[in-house]
Design a protein around this motif. Sequence first.
Motif, PDB file in Angstrom:
ATOM      1  N   PRO A 236     -22.106   3.508  21.944  1.00 20.18           N
ATOM      2  CA  PRO A 236     -22.627   4.624  21.145  1.00 20.18           C
ATOM      3  C   PRO A 236     -21.767   4.900  19.923  1.00 20.18           C
ATOM      4  N   GLN A 237     -22.270   5.777  19.054  1.00 15.97           N
ATOM      5  CA  GLN A 237     -21.519   6.155  17.862  1.00 15.97           C
ATOM      6  C   GLN A 237     -20.594   7.338  18.116  1.00 15.97           C
ATOM      7  N   PHE A 238     -20.897   8.097  19.161  1.00 18.13           N
ATOM      8  CA  PHE A 238     -20.073   9.266  19.498  1.00 18.13           C
ATOM      9  C   PHE A 238     -19.984   9.383  21.023  1.00 18.13           C
ATOM     10  N   ILE A 239     -18.780   9.662  21.519  1.00 19.15           N
ATOM     11  CA  ILE A 239     -18.585   9.894  22.954  1.00 19.15           C
ATOM     12  C   ILE A 239     -17.798  11.176  23.153  1.00 19.15           C
ATOM     13  N   LEU A 240     -18.325  12.055  23.998  1.00 18.19           N
ATOM     14  CA  LEU A 240     -17.589  13.237  24.428  1.00 18.19           C
ATOM     15  C   LEU A 240     -16.907  12.894  25.747  1.00 18.19           C
ATOM     16  N   LEU A 241     -15.598  12.981  25.770  1.00 18.43           N
ATOM     17  CA  LEU A 241     -14.814  12.651  26.963  1.00 18.43           C
ATOM     18  C   LEU A 241     -14.216  13.941  27.520  1.00 18.43           C
ATOM     19  N   ASP A 242     -14.792  14.423  28.610  1.00 20.08           N
ATOM     20  CA  ASP A 242     -14.358  15.693  29.210  1.00 20.08           C
ATOM     21  C   ASP A 242     -13.410  15.400  30.364  1.00 20.08           C
ATOM     22  N   GLU A 243     -12.108  15.516  30.123  1.00 15.90           N
ATOM     23  CA  GLU A 243     -11.066  15.240  31.124  1.00 15.90           C
ATOM     24  C   GLU A 243     -11.240  13.842  31.750  1.00 15.90           C
ATOM     25  N   PRO A 244     -11.413  12.789  30.949  1.00 15.91           N
ATOM     26  CA  PRO A 244     -11.722  11.477  31.531  1.00 15.91           C
ATOM     27  C   PRO A 244     -10.562  10.828  32.273  1.00 15.91           C
ATOM     28  N   THR A 245      -9.332  11.321  32.045  1.00 16.27           N
ATOM     29  CA  THR A 245      -8.186  10.699  32.702  1.00 16.27           C
ATOM     30  C   THR A 245      -7.503  11.635  33.697  1.00 16.27           C
ATOM     31  N   SER A 246      -8.135  12.783  34.010  1.00 22.20           N
ATOM     32  CA  SER A 246      -7.477  13.765  34.876  1.00 22.20           C
ATOM     33  C   SER A 246      -7.235  13.234  36.279  1.00 22.20           C
ATOM     34  N   ALA A 247      -8.087  12.310  36.745  1.00 22.24           N
ATOM     35  CA  ALA A 247      -7.946  11.782  38.113  1.00 22.24           C
ATOM     36  C   ALA A 247      -7.213  10.455  38.151  1.00 22.24           C
ATOM     37  N   LEU A 248      -6.662  10.010  37.013  1.00 19.74           N
ATOM     38  CA  LEU A 248      -6.055   8.681  36.945  1.00 19.74           C
ATOM     39  C   LEU A 248      -4.541   8.768  36.991  1.00 19.74           C
ATOM     40  N   ASP A 249      -3.911   7.791  37.644  1.00 19.84           N
ATOM     41  CA  ASP A 249      -2.463   7.722  37.610  1.00 19.84           C
ATOM     42  C   ASP A 249      -2.010   7.260  36.233  1.00 19.84           C
ATOM     43  N   ARG A 250      -0.711   7.450  35.955  1.00 18.34           N
ATOM     44  CA  ARG A 250      -0.204   7.247  34.600  1.00 18.34           C
ATOM     45  C   ARG A 250      -0.425   5.821  34.083  1.00 18.34           C
ATOM     46  N   SER A 251      -0.178   4.834  34.921  1.00 21.11           N
ATOM     47  CA  SER A 251      -0.317   3.456  34.454  1.00 21.11           C
ATOM     48  C   SER A 251      -1.767   3.151  34.084  1.00 21.11           C
ATOM     49  N   VAL A 252      -2.716   3.665  34.875  1.00 21.28           N
ATOM     50  CA  VAL A 252      -4.130   3.443  34.578  1.00 21.28           C
ATOM     51  C   VAL A 252      -4.547   4.291  33.374  1.00 21.28           C
ATOM     52  N   GLN A 253      -3.954   5.476  33.229  1.00 17.29           N
ATOM     53  CA  GLN A 253      -4.207   6.280  32.032  1.00 17.29           C
ATOM     54  C   GLN A 253      -3.894   5.486  30.775  1.00 17.29           C
TER      55      GLN A 253
ATOM     56  N   HIS B 230      -6.569  18.850  29.579  1.00 17.45           N
ATOM     57  CA  HIS B 230      -5.489  19.822  29.757  1.00 17.45           C
ATOM     58  C   HIS B 230      -4.135  19.131  29.699  1.00 17.45           C
ATOM     59  N   ASP B 231      -4.140  17.798  29.655  1.00 17.13           N
ATOM     60  CA  ASP B 231      -2.907  17.018  29.661  1.00 17.13           C
ATOM     61  C   ASP B 231      -2.428  16.816  28.224  1.00 17.13           C
ATOM     62  N   LEU B 232      -1.367  17.518  27.862  1.00 15.50           N
ATOM     63  CA  LEU B 232      -0.906  17.495  26.474  1.00 15.50           C
ATOM     64  C   LEU B 232      -0.409  16.113  26.048  1.00 15.50           C
ATOM     65  N   SER B 233       0.203  15.374  26.972  1.00 13.35           N
ATOM     66  CA  SER B 233       0.700  14.049  26.601  1.00 13.35           C
ATOM     67  C   SER B 233      -0.459  13.096  26.312  1.00 13.35           C
ATOM     68  N   VAL B 234      -1.561  13.246  27.047  1.00 14.32           N
ATOM     69  CA  VAL B 234      -2.749  12.420  26.801  1.00 14.32           C
ATOM     70  C   VAL B 234      -3.381  12.787  25.461  1.00 14.32           C
ATOM     71  N   ILE B 235      -3.518  14.084  25.198  1.00 10.30           N
ATOM     72  CA  ILE B 235      -4.091  14.542  23.923  1.00 10.30           C
ATOM     73  C   ILE B 235      -3.266  14.021  22.751  1.00 10.30           C
ATOM     74  N   ARG B 236      -1.962  14.114  22.872  1.00 11.23           N
ATOM     75  CA  ARG B 236      -1.095  13.655  21.784  1.00 11.23           C
ATOM     76  C   ARG B 236      -1.194  12.144  21.593  1.00 11.23           C
ATOM     77  N   ALA B 237      -1.383  11.418  22.717  1.00  8.37           N
ATOM     78  CA  ALA B 237      -1.419   9.960  22.646  1.00  8.37           C
ATOM     79  C   ALA B 237      -2.669   9.423  21.980  1.00  8.37           C
ATOM     80  N   ILE B 238      -3.786  10.154  22.053  1.00 10.17           N
ATOM     81  CA  ILE B 238      -5.050   9.593  21.572  1.00 10.17           C
ATOM     82  C   ILE B 238      -5.626  10.305  20.358  1.00 10.17           C
ATOM     83  N   SER B 239      -5.178  11.529  20.067  1.00 14.99           N
ATOM     84  CA  SER B 239      -5.868  12.344  19.055  1.00 14.99           C
ATOM     85  C   SER B 239      -5.323  12.160  17.648  1.00 14.99           C
TER      86      SER B 239
END
Length: 537
Positions: free
Chosen positions: A445-462, A485-494
């Motif tokens: 798709p041209q746009f994807i909304l990702l709502d907490e897509p990594t909240s259930a994943l361990d760090r290596s899989v994140q 809600h994970d600030l390190s994830v937001i900072r890593a991708i945004s």
Amino acid sequence: MTSASPLLQVSNLSVSFRMEDETVEAVKNISFQLEKGQTLALVGESGSGKSVSSSSIMGLLPPNAVISPDSSVRFQQQEILSMSEKALRSVRGDRIAMIFQEPMTSLNPYMPVGEQVAEAIVCHRKVSRKEAVAQTLALFHKVQLPEPEKRLNHYPHEFSGGQLQRIMIAMALSNKPDILVADEPTTALDVTVQAEVLRLLKDIQAEMGMAILFITHDLGVVKHFADDVVVMCKGEVVETGSVHQIFEQPRHSYTKMLLDAEPKAHGPSEEAHSSYVLEAEDVRVKYVLKTNWLGVDTEYLEAVKGISLAVRPGQTVGIVGESGSGKSTLGRALMQLLPSTGNILFEGQSIRSMTDRQRYELKRNMQMVFQDPYGSLSPRMTVGEIITEPLTVFSELSKQERMQRARKALEEVRLEPSCINRYPHEFSGGQRQRIAIARALIMEPQFILLDEPTSALDRSVQLTVLELLKDIQKRHNIGYLFISHDLSVIRAISDEVIVMQRGEVVERGTAQQVFEAPQQAYTQRLIDACMLVDDVA
């Protein structure tokens, strides 16, 4: 911590599952013990066998599970694996209690939460219903649930994720257990609530003297919460030791890999686009709380209060905030899953003015990954059917071609293509989330909304999923709106970050600006809360 007779002793535990065409070994000859007052962390990636091990201790394995005859799980010198179901019920929920990973699916949606906790007390104690309710109220005060007297008769859907987890803790503590099994109790919680829940568990443990078996993939939590660690990989124990030994002198390469897995800060996008793939102007969402006797709405809750944002092709806009800040509500409004006011534009055209045909085409170009994969994946469909469902609707590919695309999508999210004929309940929480991501990506798709897509994943899989998302975004120029809600994830991708509180935007800017020089006290509090987790001990 050692003693002549440990509270819990697991010896040579092996568990496999009979499938239609194969037998899967989930746990392979593991051993560990738990002493009174000890906190033992069971650590590993999704699918490592952590939750299967805890389910074995609780006697909660599914019918197709096979436990090796050499296996032993002894609680206070009693063999759990050979207990009758009646004897198990007297232990389970009484002497050994459990907090499950997903509180929304663990609580009965048809019963008020107060009634559910009271029921757990009545099942194990000779008390009246009135006494059980009084004890439930006391427990709600102990776990610091807001306005407990008013909320006894509320239903699970009326609470935030953090509040639901507090209710689950209250239920687990209702009979003063000797052992508390906590299966990923802070996975889906924002950093401020996570720190509060961990501190709460520590305080209650000190007060009651119970032992905690803490199952998690978050090593940051383990470092400051546990006494000892058991590291699991592919069903086997690869390393054990004290927290100090594991973190300061890890011996196994797998343990070292887990410790090194931390999302890195994201640099700015290489290309700047003048156009927008998605724009939102003054979006508002209201929920009706009360109506009068004529059916006229008299009281509202404004969950989203006039928010505007824009996402360019190839850009990631991150939204961060505590539970109840309106992040997910805003996302659902943008995806037309909730009624809202304001204007939403896709590639410059207002969605409200689109024809039915244009709206139909819009659905293939706007995809969403939901927060709860257990609820968003049909339990009656195989993984292959789930992933190819969008292709069935929006393409004319043959079944063979669709399944080939599904296998490729599974490989991209680090799942074996051979699992294409399995069902969602046969996967761990992290694996189910990867299936949900594969389903969204298969349409390109041209746009994807990702709502907490990594909240259930361990760090290596994140890290793998984040890199995957970045790579796909770069190749296909997709715009992402990433809620977490994970600030390190937001900072890593945004590229840009929006901070929300109580339905409003309190701060926005580039990731570097927001994280390195926050202008608002609320943003600073969120950043500080990441450090608070490190201080729970």
